[in-house]
Write a protein that holds these residues in place. Sequence first.
Motif, mmCIF file in Angstrom:
data_model
loop_
_atom_site.group_PDB
_atom_site.id
_atom_site.type_symbol
_atom_site.label_atom_id
_atom_site.label_comp_id
_atom_site.label_asym_id
_atom_site.label_seq_id
_atom_site.Cartn_x
_atom_site.Cartn_y
_atom_site.Cartn_z
ATOM 1 N N LYS A 193 0.864 -1.218 -0.103
ATOM 2 C CA LYS A 193 0.056 -0.016 0.088
ATOM 3 C C LYS A 193 0.887 1.433 0.036
ATOM 4 O O LYS A 193 1.701 1.104 0.689
ATOM 5 N N ILE A 194 0.262 2.188 -0.650
ATOM 6 C CA ILE A 194 1.074 3.678 -0.577
ATOM 7 C C ILE A 194 0.620 4.288 0.416
ATOM 8 O O ILE A 194 -0.808 4.393 0.721
ATOM 9 N N ALA A 195 1.490 4.782 1.826
ATOM 10 C CA ALA A 195 0.931 5.363 2.641
ATOM 11 C C ALA A 195 0.749 6.759 2.746
ATOM 12 O O ALA A 195 0.176 7.442 3.539
ATOM 13 N N ALA A 196 1.999 7.174 2.045
ATOM 14 C CA ALA A 196 2.125 8.724 1.883
ATOM 15 C C ALA A 196 2.968 9.267 0.618
ATOM 16 O O ALA A 196 3.601 8.346 0.108
ATOM 17 N N ILE A 197 2.746 10.500 0.492
ATOM 18 C CA ILE A 197 3.528 11.071 -0.802
ATOM 19 C C ILE A 197 4.095 12.106 -0.035
ATOM 20 O O ILE A 197 2.985 13.360 0.098
ATOM 21 N N THR A 240 5.992 6.763 0.404
ATOM 22 C CA THR A 240 6.370 6.243 1.516
ATOM 23 C C THR A 240 5.327 4.741 1.466
ATOM 24 O O THR A 240 4.104 5.152 1.288
ATOM 25 N N LEU A 241 5.838 3.544 1.435
ATOM 26 C CA LEU A 241 4.967 2.387 1.569
ATOM 27 C C LEU A 241 4.525 2.051 2.880
ATOM 28 O O LEU A 241 5.073 2.554 3.917
ATOM 29 N N ASP A 242 3.585 1.022 3.044
ATOM 30 C CA ASP A 242 3.095 0.595 4.405
ATOM 31 C C ASP A 242 4.159 0.113 5.199
ATOM 32 O O ASP A 242 4.097 0.183 6.610
#
Length: 168
Positions: free
Chosen positions: A70-74, A139-141
């Motif tokens: 999962k993509i958690a943030a950019i 940033t990924l999970d």
Amino acid sequence: MAVTLSGCGKQQGANPEASAAATASPPAAAGPEAAPGITVSDAIVRLPAVPGNPGVAYLTVTQGAGAPRKIAAIHVDGVERAEIHESATKNGVTSMKAVREVPLEPGKSVQFAPGGYHVMLFGIGEALKAGGTAELTMTLDDGDKVSVAAKVEGLGGDDAMAGHDMKM
């Protein structure tokens, strides 16, 4: 409450994928400091038509083999805050909402583009100028990160929000 935003929504009368592909960044392959099996390509930052309004970032994320992630943030350098949003159109009205994560599946790509997932950019600094680049870090999970240089472009006559009312 209807709000018009400069960085969110579908383009009318234009092919956003074609214009994005013509000016987007080259792919960033996963390297020693990046998330294994994840590539980011076609990254662009689109500045708002009106200074002080939000901008938007578009990109394509591809996961190779492995377990779903999962993509958690950019994060985008030169921007105070970046939020992942998703747009949807229902009964002719386009609305958007912030999302906490974006699922990735092995062997598939997720496109951040007008009318779907995108990254809203708030508090764009004066250092970001059309024709330049900005570092975009995803940033990924699990905490892994992938960075890519995103091309910065202005809207000019290509206002992606012309004629759209957004409900938040």
